[in-house]
Design an enzyme around this catalytic site. Structure first.
Site, PDB file in Angstrom:
ATOM      1  N   ASN A   1     -57.185-130.731  19.517  1.00 19.87           N
ATOM      2  CA  ASN A   1     -57.929-130.068  18.438  1.00 19.87           C
ATOM      3  C   ASN A   1     -59.298-130.705  18.182  1.00 19.87           C
ATOM      4  O   ASN A   1     -60.139-130.126  17.494  1.00 19.87           O
ATOM      5  CB  ASN A   1     -57.112-130.024  17.134  1.00 19.87           C
ATOM      6  CG  ASN A   1     -55.972-129.030  17.156  1.00 19.87           C
ATOM      7  OD1 ASN A   1     -54.939-129.227  16.522  1.00 19.87           O
ATOM      8  ND2 ASN A   1     -56.140-127.929  17.877  1.00 19.87           N
ATOM      9  N   ASP A  20     -48.920-122.763  13.184  1.00 15.87           N
ATOM     10  CA  ASP A  20     -50.046-122.092  13.850  1.00 15.87           C
ATOM     11  C   ASP A  20     -50.387-120.778  13.147  1.00 15.87           C
ATOM     12  O   ASP A  20     -49.518-120.131  12.565  1.00 15.87           O
ATOM     13  CB  ASP A  20     -49.663-121.839  15.318  1.00 15.87           C
ATOM     14  CG  ASP A  20     -50.887-121.626  16.197  1.00 15.87           C
ATOM     15  OD1 ASP A  20     -52.014-121.829  15.716  1.00 15.87           O
ATOM     16  OD2 ASP A  20     -50.701-121.261  17.370  1.00 15.87           O
TER      17      ASP A  20
END
Ligand code: IPE
Ligand code: IPE
Ligand code: MG
Length: 242
Positions: free
Chosen positions: A65, A17
């Site tokens: 996502n 991330d």
């Protein structure tokens, strides 16, 4: 064969991330962060092999996502295609066996084809196993496995096998020992909820594109200092004598 070093995690998983923030801090588009993230993947896979890690799982794209802007999604998919295309030969040479876990029906046919090609080409790899999670959701996997169980009573092992069937997992993948998340976020974001039941969690502020071999080593060193108890009592060696 040498006895296994218990201080070394057998299965390391990473929630990669911070690509967007890395790009923003440089005044670059998010795509540049994802592109730099691919270099970090290369470095980390190599470092993990060198460290003797047997199994690695990387979170590349979550089912959630898909909620991102179309442009960003197609950029990520293009980078994935390019990674599969350009890295396969090197992964074969390094003895890394690659599999992809997640739904495939929502991927472009081109990406699906490249995944199959990489899985086939690297099948003989014995040095390390690399599992890449693409369009992956742990909750969806659990729901699908529960449907497959059809109300039967199943053991943990049998349920793990059903989850493997449900989401293109490899049935012989062990539970996650060490779970790393970069960029300072402290959450699981629907990543391998079942397989992380007893994972040691490690959070670092380092943004994924900046992640290097030394960062992986720092996580492995921290893991070696932890005492895993799996519900048992303290081990006597850690009880202080006063
Ligand atoms: C991780 O980086 C990559 C993917 C989720 C595909 P992010 O894109 O989430 O980066 P941040 O969290 O916005 O910084
Ligand atoms: C999780 O990161 C998915 C990947 C790293 C591929 P996100 O950036 O999507 O997670 P949230 O939205 O911050 O929880
Ligand atoms: Mg993020």
């Amino acid at each position: 064969m040498n006895p296994r070093n218990e201080d070394l995690p057998r299965h390391v998983a990473i929630i990669m991330d911070g690509n967007g923030r890395w790009a923003r801090s440089r005044g670059l588009p998010r795509y540049a962060g994802h592109r730099a993230g691919v270099d970090a993947v290369r470095r980390t896979v190599e470092a993990a092999g060198d460290a003797g890690i047997e199994f690695m799982t990387l979170y590349a794209f979550s089912a959630d996502n898909w909620k991102r802007p179309r442009e960003e999604i197609s950029g990520i998919m293009r980078l994935l295609d390019r990674y599969l295309q350009s890295e396969t030969q090197r992964l074969v040479e390094e003895g890394v066996r690659v599999t992809v876990v997640g739904r495939r029906d929502r991927l472009r046919p081109r990406t699906r084809g490249l995944i199959e090609r990489t899985e086939e080409a690297t099948r003989g790899g014995t040095r390390m196993r690399l599992r890449v999670a693409i369009d992956y959701s742990a909750r969806e996997t659990i729901i699908r496995a529960a449907k497959l169980a059809e109300g039967r009573e199943v053991t943990h092992e049998e349920f793990a096998e059903l989850m493997a069937c449900a989401m293109h997992c490899e049935p012989d993948y062990p539970a996650i020992d060490l779970l790393i998340r970069t960029s300072g976020e402290m959450r699981l974001s629907d990543f391998f909820l079942w397989e992380s039941a007893y994972a040691e969690l490690y959070f670092t502020d380092t943004l994924w594109p900046d992640f290097e071999a030394k960062d992986l080593q720092a996580a492995i060193d921290e893991y070696a200092r932890r005492e895993r108890r799996f519900g048992e009592a303290h081990s006597p060696r850690l009880v202080s004598i006063r």
